[in-house]
Design a protein around this motif. Sequence first.
Motif, mmCIF file in Angstrom:
data_model
loop_
_atom_site.group_PDB
_atom_site.id
_atom_site.type_symbol
_atom_site.label_atom_id
_atom_site.label_comp_id
_atom_site.label_asym_id
_atom_site.label_seq_id
_atom_site.Cartn_x
_atom_site.Cartn_y
_atom_site.Cartn_z
ATOM 1 N N ASN A 11 11.081 -34.819 -35.675
ATOM 2 C CA ASN A 11 12.274 -34.384 -36.604
ATOM 3 C C ASN A 11 12.477 -35.473 -37.701
ATOM 4 N N GLN A 12 12.655 -36.752 -36.905
ATOM 5 C CA GLN A 12 13.245 -37.851 -37.867
ATOM 6 C C GLN A 12 12.121 -38.249 -39.167
ATOM 7 N N MET A 13 10.817 -38.184 -38.839
ATOM 8 C CA MET A 13 9.932 -38.244 -39.880
ATOM 9 C C MET A 13 9.813 -37.099 -40.746
ATOM 10 N N CYS A 14 9.915 -36.009 -40.381
ATOM 11 C CA CYS A 14 10.145 -34.664 -41.401
ATOM 12 C C CYS A 14 11.408 -35.199 -42.156
ATOM 13 N N ASN A 15 12.278 -35.466 -41.715
ATOM 14 C CA ASN A 15 13.550 -35.659 -42.406
ATOM 15 C C ASN A 15 13.569 -36.646 -43.427
ATOM 16 N N VAL A 16 12.723 -37.839 -42.994
ATOM 17 C CA VAL A 16 12.642 -38.922 -44.120
ATOM 18 C C VAL A 16 11.565 -38.459 -45.255
ATOM 19 N N PHE A 17 10.684 -37.717 -44.546
ATOM 20 C CA PHE A 17 9.700 -37.153 -45.808
ATOM 21 C C PHE A 17 10.396 -36.237 -46.898
ATOM 22 N N LYS A 18 11.195 -35.353 -46.256
ATOM 23 C CA LYS A 18 12.148 -34.565 -47.341
ATOM 24 C C LYS A 18 12.883 -35.331 -47.941
ATOM 25 N N LEU A 19 13.355 -36.303 -47.494
ATOM 26 C CA LEU A 19 14.194 -37.238 -48.257
ATOM 27 C C LEU A 19 13.379 -37.809 -49.432
ATOM 28 N N GLY A 20 12.256 -38.415 -49.169
ATOM 29 C CA GLY A 20 11.258 -39.006 -50.039
ATOM 30 C C GLY A 20 11.097 -37.852 -50.870
ATOM 31 N N ILE A 21 10.884 -36.694 -50.745
ATOM 32 C CA ILE A 21 10.393 -35.752 -51.799
ATOM 33 C C ILE A 21 11.777 -35.430 -52.769
ATOM 34 N N TYR A 22 13.133 -35.669 -52.198
ATOM 35 C CA TYR A 22 14.042 -35.083 -53.268
ATOM 36 C C TYR A 22 14.212 -36.434 -53.922
ATOM 37 N N CYS A 23 13.903 -37.528 -53.542
ATOM 38 C CA CYS A 23 14.176 -39.017 -54.336
ATOM 39 C C CYS A 23 13.219 -38.921 -55.294
ATOM 40 N N THR A 24 12.223 -38.247 -55.451
ATOM 41 C CA THR A 24 11.071 -38.281 -56.257
ATOM 42 C C THR A 24 11.034 -37.152 -57.171
ATOM 43 N N ARG A 25 12.109 -36.402 -57.304
ATOM 44 C CA ARG A 25 12.358 -35.230 -58.132
ATOM 45 C C ARG A 25 12.088 -35.546 -59.674
ATOM 46 N N THR A 26 11.489 -34.536 -60.604
ATOM 47 C CA THR A 26 11.130 -34.835 -61.498
ATOM 48 C C THR A 26 12.221 -35.387 -62.560
ATOM 49 N N LEU A 27 13.430 -34.605 -62.657
ATOM 50 C CA LEU A 27 14.675 -34.742 -63.100
ATOM 51 C C LEU A 27 15.367 -35.829 -62.557
ATOM 52 N N PRO A 28 15.782 -36.813 -63.140
ATOM 53 C CA PRO A 28 16.825 -37.888 -62.389
ATOM 54 C C PRO A 28 18.108 -37.271 -62.047
ATOM 55 N N SER A 29 18.553 -36.266 -62.656
ATOM 56 C CA SER A 29 19.705 -35.645 -62.380
ATOM 57 C C SER A 29 19.513 -34.943 -61.039
ATOM 58 N N GLU A 30 18.252 -34.529 -60.552
ATOM 59 C CA GLU A 30 18.177 -33.860 -59.332
ATOM 60 C C GLU A 30 18.131 -34.908 -58.242
ATOM 61 N N ARG A 31 18.029 -36.346 -58.376
ATOM 62 C CA ARG A 31 17.848 -37.398 -57.294
ATOM 63 C C ARG A 31 19.230 -37.619 -56.886
ATOM 64 N N PRO A 32 19.160 -38.173 -55.663
ATOM 65 C CA PRO A 32 20.495 -38.554 -55.080
ATOM 66 C C PRO A 32 20.674 -39.965 -55.514
ATOM 67 N N CYS A 33 22.006 -40.389 -55.684
ATOM 68 C CA CYS A 33 22.310 -41.946 -55.889
ATOM 69 C C CYS A 33 21.972 -42.757 -54.462
ATOM 70 N N MET A 34 21.740 -44.056 -54.415
ATOM 71 C CA MET A 34 21.392 -44.784 -53.376
ATOM 72 C C MET A 34 22.472 -44.475 -52.337
ATOM 73 N N ARG A 35 23.571 -44.751 -52.517
ATOM 74 C CA ARG A 35 24.938 -44.381 -51.499
ATOM 75 C C ARG A 35 24.641 -43.020 -50.653
ATOM 76 N N THR A 36 24.125 -41.960 -51.553
ATOM 77 C CA THR A 36 24.048 -40.700 -50.723
ATOM 78 C C THR A 36 22.827 -40.992 -49.803
ATOM 79 N N VAL A 37 21.686 -41.699 -50.220
ATOM 80 C CA VAL A 37 20.325 -41.885 -49.670
ATOM 81 C C VAL A 37 20.647 -42.623 -48.331
ATOM 82 N N LEU A 38 21.429 -43.566 -48.447
ATOM 83 C CA LEU A 38 21.736 -44.353 -47.125
ATOM 84 C C LEU A 38 22.438 -43.639 -46.285
#
Length: 1009
Positions: free
Chosen positions: A938-965
């Motif tokens: 579960n944890q690996m799947c979560n982190v994989f999905k977080l990697g997907i969202y952090c690498t979205r094409t549009l910068p506005s669709e990526r979270p800030c680092m505070r939210t990522v942490l």
Amino acid sequence: MSKTKATVLPIPFVALLFVVLLSHASSQLHDAQEQAILIELNRYWQNPSSISHWVPSSNSSYHCSWPEITCINNSVTELHLANKSIGVTIPSFICDLRKLTSIDLNYNNFVGKFPKTLYNCSKLEYLDLSQNYFVGAIPDDIDSLGQLQNLNLMNNNFSGQIPEATGQLQELRSLQLCSNQFNGSFPPEIGNLSKLEFLGLAYLTNLLPSKLPSSFKQLKKLKTLWTRKANLIGEIPDMIGDMTALEVLDLSENELTGKIPNALFSLKNLKRIYLFRNNLSGEIPQVIRASNLSVIDLSTNKLTGRIPDDIGKLENLLGLVLFFNQLSGEIPESIGRISTLTDVRLFSNNLSGTLPPDFGQYSMLEYFEVASNRLTGRLPEHLCYGGKLKGVVAFDNNLTGELPKSLGNCNSLIMVDIRNNSLTGNIPSGLWTSLNLSELRISDNLFTDELPGKVTHSLVRLEISNNRFFGKIPVEVNLWSNLSVFIASNNFFNCAIPRELTALPSLTMLLIDQNQLHGFLPSDIISWKSLQTLNLSRNKLSGQIPEAIGFLPNLKGLDLSENQFSGQIPPQLGRLRFTPFNLSSNHLIGSIPREFENVAYSNSFLNNPGLCATTANVNLDICGSRKNSSISYPHNLIWISSIVIAVLALSFSFLLFMTKFYWKRNRALVSSMWELTAFQTLNFTVEIILSALKDQTNKIGEGGSGEVYRVRTTGNDDFVAVKRICNNKRLEQELEKEFRAEVMTLSRIRHLNIVKLMCCISSEYSKLLVYEYMENGSLYLWLDKHRASAITLDWPKRFQIAIGVAQGLCYMHHGCSPPIIHRDVKSSNILLDSEFNAKIADFGLAKMLIKQGEPTSISVVAGSFGYIAPEYARTKRINEKIDVYSFGVVLLELTTGRKANYGDEYRSLAEWAQDFFQGGNSIVDALDEGIRAACHLNQMCNVFKLGIYCTRTLPSERPCMRTVLQMLLHSAHLPNHQDKNAEEEYVTVHMLRNLKDGSTSVSDNVDSV
């Protein structure tokens, strides 16, 4: 004599005048009191710079002119303080503003529990505390705010149950509680809110109702039901048809299964349906009576069957979004005649037949995306008839015929992607010069054309490989100033490479292999400072390989095979680290550079009979061992050699004597030649550092700007790491710039997850940076060892590393003033101590943001292939989101075990992962098999999905680092157990505050540089 009569005012008039004067005095006193309250509020919040203009004034109503204040009849009614960097708490005296009806404090730094002090604001109708750091439960007496019409608490850390008292706020029109950590069941009392128009329960971490509660039947006036990512499971109940006032339904990004109820499409007031990213199956209801529908988004499900013909009857439809399903059959022709239609996204289905010819003829079509189907026939002729078309994406079909001529007169176009079809003919001339065209991707077709001299300045990516282009690469290519990617492989170009091609500073990828190019490769290619991949293989190029290739700072892949290059391999090529690298099948001679004498390049020099190597690590003869190397030396050469040996012996004796004589004298001068700048107390001297650098066995690494040594400082196995930057005439200015940048940045930073700079030592010829020593080296080395052998970096350590890096980046972005953008976050710049705690290193590319929120631009793209955010490569503009993208790539490396440049020469790991994820594949299949265990799934799947969202094409669709942490830390506390849907477990990624819309465009998924 007449007598003058005195004027006597009537008593009622005097009384009225007294009342007016008294009222005016009272009003002035009231205004002064409100101004004083605001000034005190500013002081309580420690005078944040964002409201520094809140200063006292003799004008008692002056505060009503402040932009954050709204007054009615000189009384404060509204406070607008969003995104002001205000912290601490909310004081009770804020409610001394007696007529206050609206408080907006979203996106600040408030902490603590829900501020019950606001209960004293008796007239409060609008309260927005979203995107702060509030914790604890929402009070059970929340209904004390009885006049509230809008309550927004999203993006906080509220926990516990949603209180029953929420259902007593009878005046509520909008309730938004998304992105919190509630638990328990859905409170049925919310069904009593008869005036509710908008209900937001998106991204709730622990709220797990089995299905929508039956109490929703009471919400007759409900206009919007927004429960996106509340992890709802089960089926959509048929009772949804009872909600007759419903206008917007958003149940997207949940785990809903089963069919879409027929009753849903019978709601007459329904305008927008969002059901994307669920597990819905079956057919779309074929009978549609919801005649007011404007948006239908059913994407990323498992829907089958045909697209309903009734959709063509929806006269108000703006968007039809059905991608990533299993729909089949033909697209109803009536859909092409909807006059309001602007957005059509049907890609990644099993649709067949021809495209309706009327698409675009009757509406202002903007997006037309039908890629990855089985469509045949021609593209509709009138796609750009309305003059608004921005994108045509139809790759991976069986389309034939010529391109519509109307595309040649469509200046609104941004992207045309029609790869992998059977399209023929010429490209409409006007398409090349379309004013806004950024990407033209027409590879793998049957086009027969020449490249024009004039191309739009906005063109960033041009892909024409595997067609029948012929003639020359025009000399006007130097005017294609913004071109970043040029892929023209396997065509019929028959010319020399024009020198003008070297004048493209933004070029990152140049692939013109498998053509008939001849002549020399231009030697003045040093302007290709951004180039990462160069493939000129399978042509007829000749002459020597230019030395300048070795000075291209970002070049990572080079293929010059199957040409007629001759001469020696320039030793400057050894400066670079190529993946891939191929010089096979040429006429090269001499010894290869020593840097290439390892098994990684064993097949890089094949079929060059004149090449040799000094070791057997590559498939070449050993230099000097060949039969043709047995040369008959002249007899007198022996005599000359004897003389030379004698002279050398005498010289050595003399030098040995002089060395002993001057040793003591020079040792005293060493310290004076070097300048030491210490940033903490040191337990070593300059002499200790310098003496250790002479021993090459201490060398542990080599980066882009220098070598790294491991130096013992005491007899107790205390070590430091020393990076030496040696001046080079060609790079002297750039290296000096990197040195100063790293010293300036690291000397100001104090954080457990950022490598500690102990001191710097500089001289006229060298620069030394002395860091704390990290026993376990870089993350890249551990991942690389794991890929190549049985050495394992297990998941708990990887997860610990991810959190550590996130903490360091969060500090840089949100804890430094001004914020620091690293610009080169990658696994090789993440160092690990003996306990595998991660620390960010190599700040040579770091950039300070002069003004927070205003992205700066640079002249040359810096960073490493696979980690560079697409907008950074295109525009060179930087903000913190480029670090977020790079960190997302690191998360993908940690979870998949793949390299950042995984895939092929066209795709990076991030692009591969986006395609994999959007394709509906099982996430478990993407995870690193070597560490994939049930207890961590579960944890690996979560982190994989977080990697997907952090690498979205549009910068506005990526979270800030505070939210990522925040999400990584939250994921650390999720249960790690496996079940049959482990890869689809609820993910903390759903808390991302930066995602405005769950809708996806195929243009977001295609690979871009």
